[in-house]
Design a protein around this motif. Structure first.
Motif, short mmCIF file in Angstrom:
data_model
loop_
_atom_site.label_atom_id
_atom_site.label_comp_id
_atom_site.label_asym_id
_atom_site.label_seq_id
_atom_site.Cartn_x
_atom_site.Cartn_y
_atom_site.Cartn_z
N THR A 45 -42.85 18.56 -80.14
CA THR A 45 -44.22 18.27 -79.73
C THR A 45 -45.21 19.14 -80.48
OG1 THR A 45 -43.45 17.64 -77.51
CG2 THR A 45 -45.79 18.13 -77.76
N ALA A 46 -44.89 20.43 -80.59
CA ALA A 46 -45.78 21.35 -81.29
C ALA A 46 -45.89 20.99 -82.77
CB ALA A 46 -45.28 22.79 -81.13
N MET A 47 -44.77 20.67 -83.40
CA MET A 47 -44.79 20.32 -84.81
C MET A 47 -45.65 19.09 -85.06
SD MET A 47 -43.94 20.79 -87.98
CE MET A 47 -42.51 21.87 -88.22
N LEU A 48 -45.45 18.03 -84.27
CA LEU A 48 -46.22 16.80 -84.49
C LEU A 48 -47.69 17.00 -84.16
CD1 LEU A 48 -43.81 14.01 -83.21
CD2 LEU A 48 -44.01 15.02 -85.48
N LEU A 52 -50.70 16.38 -86.87
CA LEU A 52 -51.87 15.52 -86.61
C LEU A 52 -53.16 16.32 -86.69
CD1 LEU A 52 -50.58 13.29 -83.67
CD2 LEU A 52 -51.23 12.51 -85.95
N GLN A 53 -53.13 17.52 -86.17
CA GLN A 53 -54.32 18.38 -86.23
C GLN A 53 -54.73 18.64 -87.68
OE1 GLN A 53 -53.93 22.70 -85.59
NE2 GLN A 53 -55.28 22.42 -83.83
N GLU A 181 -42.67 13.74 -88.65
CA GLU A 181 -43.94 14.19 -89.21
C GLU A 181 -44.65 13.10 -90.03
OE1 GLU A 181 -41.37 17.93 -88.84
OE2 GLU A 181 -41.11 15.88 -89.58
N LYS A 182 -43.93 12.42 -90.90
CA LYS A 182 -44.57 11.39 -91.72
C LYS A 182 -44.94 10.18 -90.88
CE LYS A 182 -42.91 12.38 -96.38
NZ LYS A 182 -42.28 11.82 -97.60
N ALA A 183 -44.05 9.79 -90.00
CA ALA A 183 -44.30 8.59 -89.20
C ALA A 183 -45.52 8.77 -88.30
CB ALA A 183 -43.07 8.25 -88.37
N ILE A 184 -45.67 9.94 -87.69
CA ILE A 184 -46.76 10.12 -86.71
C ILE A 184 -48.12 9.98 -87.38
CG2 ILE A 184 -47.11 12.62 -86.82
CD1 ILE A 184 -46.73 10.57 -83.59
N VAL A 185 -48.23 10.44 -88.62
CA VAL A 185 -49.51 10.31 -89.34
C VAL A 185 -49.76 8.85 -89.71
CG1 VAL A 185 -50.76 10.95 -91.44
CG2 VAL A 185 -49.44 12.68 -90.20
N GLU A 276 -42.98 19.75 -99.13
CA GLU A 276 -43.39 19.16 -97.87
C GLU A 276 -42.85 19.96 -96.68
OE1 GLU A 276 -43.88 14.40 -98.78
OE2 GLU A 276 -41.85 15.25 -98.79
N MET A 277 -41.60 20.37 -96.78
CA MET A 277 -41.03 21.21 -95.71
C MET A 277 -41.82 22.50 -95.57
SD MET A 277 -38.18 20.16 -94.06
CE MET A 277 -37.11 21.57 -93.80
#
Length: 594
Positions: A45-48, A52-53, A181-185, A276-277
């Motif tokens: 949750t924190a990473m995503l 997004l932020q 990470e990529k999908a959420i954006v 990216e990582m």
């Protein structure tokens, strides 16, 4: 519309009061999670939220919402501008709640003060159904380990039956599987632009169409959920096809019918680059629990605060493990510079006590390991690069990892660094001994400088026919490891211990196999208290074998211990008193099982 870009990073609001303090009049995305909220990259949750932020979206988080009351936690922020995100937390909620004997656990490491009962069973489904009832027109995107491993028909151990995709059970609009990470954006951008969501990579959708309408050369059509219910062979065939695609660099789309609809699973994104990582782990995490907890202890945070994640993925291919199904078989690593920057920041943190608890990953010693010829990897569909034997194309040199360990220990403020994650010793040992020059140096470095006196390894069993079903190397390799371990201890006058981990009641394992394990001479003199009763979890080969009672490659029938008494008996054998003669020394193992 006003700009979404915020000038400085903020701690994500979890209450209306915190929202007002930020001066916001809208929220782009609201996450609901079964965990307490810890702003650390080890928590999805924190990473995503930070990803997004960084893209300029406003994110709020509702941790561990109440689902038995008037649903005020689900109502307090109202509807987001874009979508709701839902996950059960860092663990599957059913594994979090129940032991292998289906007994309710008395604590929860991801809840303040370890309190049990802060999330429902099958949290993804419960949260999503509530949100869809309150806000039927707002998209709900589900993800995390619970949703990811339930994206298609799966065996549910706790109900002892097959369940359809969690998309069908929950009513969610979209499922993001794997690391998101990529999908959420892309999801946020698509919703914002009013574009369809069904074609986003690494997502799954429930489509009101027949599976045959998706037939093409780049699509795998599975047996339907209903066929799987009628015939366990169909379920096994489905799993073999799913696992095969999950292990490819260039996977195909997967389609499975359920009722009058079908689940469409899009192929994943290309592998993350090192750059990216690095960018993800450089985001401005506080590395602390949210201020709302006011000093309450979150046990999981205690474990991960001083740990490092150096890569993702695992090519070990253990039959009982979910890592490859969720993170992938191919390794995606951070750079040495990125890891050292995090170490320096950790060393400067006022809560840091000088000890790094884990330089880790799903498997500790796979950092930057890959095929020597990448073109061969692009064609490969092996489930494991280690089993039944080490792939000749695999680069198994541990020299760079050794250098990373030594650079970490040079950082001012670091007194000690441990390796708490599992080590695959078949990456540096074979039936003859060490397989390259980096192996002896690596093992000695780990034993002498990165353990607390106990080297923990996981042979998992001693009997080769069981190990074959587990996709693990022969126990003879552990015997070689013990020999080399004891050489290091004698050479350095160290009284360290080697601690093997085992699994009881795995498909194919009988009571006689556990008795043979207990009596194995190679374990003489080792204080053994680490055995885990096998728990079938969704989307693993072992869980499919448990359900189907057959080996997945040949279809041959195998013994599966399913009765609670039988499972308990297998585990208890490990702990029964035994006396082993070792010169004039006796060794007793009479620990009671937990």
């Amino acid at each position: 519309m006003e700009s979404r870009k915020d000038d400085t990073p903020y701690m994500f609001p979890t209450s209306v009061k915190e929202l007002k303090s930020l001066g916001w009049d809208y929220i782009d995305v609201i996450f609901f999670t079964g965990d307490a909220f810890v702003d650390h990259p080890s928590f999805g949750t924190a990473m995503l939220a930070r990803v997004l932020q960084a893209e300029g979206y406003r994110v709020a988080v509702v941790p561990q919402p109440g689902w038995k009351d008037d649903l005020r936690d689900f109502r307090k922020f109202g509807a987001p501008r874009l979508f709701f995100g839902v996950n059960a937390g860092a663990m599957d909620s059913m594994v979090n709640h129940y032991t292998a004997a289906r007994r309710l656990r008395s604590d929860d490491a991801y809840t303040p003060n370890g309190r049990a009962g802060a999330r429902p069973d099958r949290a993804v489904t419960v949260y999503t159904r509530i949100l869809k009832s309150l806000y039927p027109d707002v998209p709900v995107v589900i993800g995390g380990i619970e949703a990811s491993l339930r994206r298609l028909t799966h065996y549910d151990y706790w109900d002892d039956r097959l369940h359809p995709s969690v998309l069908a059970d929950s009513g969610a609009d979209l499922l993001s599987y794997g690391m998101g990470e990529k999908a959420i954006v892309d999801i946020a951008r698509a919703v914002e632009a009013g574009l369809p969501l069904w074609d986003i990579p690494q997502t799954a959708s429930l489509m009101e169409a027949g599976a045959e309408s998706f037939r093409s050369d780049d699509t795998i059509i599975l047996h339907s959920y209903e066929q799987c219910l009628k015939d366990s062979n169909a379920f096994a065939e489905n799993f073999n096809a799913i696992e095969l695609e999950a292990n490819r660099l260039n996977a195909k789309r997967i389609v499975e019918s359920v009722g009058e609809a079908c689940v469409v699973v899009n192929p994943p994104y290309p592998l993350l680059s090192t750059e990216e990582m690095d960018a993800y782990y450089a985001l401005p995490f506080t590395k602390l629990p949210h201020p709302r907890y006011k000093g309450a202890r979150i046990p999981a945070f205690d474990m991960i605060f001083s740990s490092l994640t150096i890569h993702r993925g695992c090519f070990g291919g253990c039959a009982f493990c979910t890592i490859a199904a969720h993170q992938g078989r191919f390794i995606q690593s951070r750079s040495k510079e990125s890891v050292l920057e995090e170490v320096c920041a950790l060393a400067a943190h006022p809560s840091f006590k000088g000890v790094i608890s884990d330089i880790g990953a799903p498997t500790a010693n796979m950092w930057h390991l890959r095929g020597k010829d990448s073109s061969l990897c692009e064609k490969c569909s092996r489930k494991s690069c280690l089993w039944p034997k080490l792939c000749p194309n695999m680069d198994h040199d541990h020299s760079a990892l050794l250098e990373l360990y030594r650079e970490i220990d040079k950082v001012k403020g670091v007194r000690h660094s441990y390796i708490g994650s599992g080590i695959r010793y078949d990456l540096f040992l074979d039936g003859k001994g060490f397989i390259d020059q980096s192996g002896p140096a690596y093992l000695e470095e780990v034993v002498l400088h990165h353990t607390s006196g106990r080297l923990k390894v996981a042979p998992e069993h001693t009997e080769d026919h069981v190990l074959d079903l587990m996709h693990k190397p022969s126990f003879a390799l552990f015997e070689i490891l013990r020999r080399e371990f004891e050489k290091i201890c004698r050479r350095n006058d160290s009284k360290f211990q080697i601690v093997p981990y085992f699994i009881s009641s795995h498909p194919g394992c009988t009571l006689g196999d556990m008795e043979a394990l207990r009596a194995k001479p190679a374990l003489d003199g080792i204080y053994m208290d680490q055995v885990q009763d096998f728990t079938p979890t969704p989307m693993t080969a072992s869980s499919v074998m448990f359900y189907c009672e057959r080996e997945l490659r040949s279809g041959k029938k195998i013994f599966v211990e399913k009765s609670p008494k039988g499972k308990q008996r297998q585990k208890s054998v490990f702990f029964e008193k035994k006396v082993l003669q070792e010169g004039k020394k006796h060794y007793y193992c009479n620990i009671k099982p937990k």
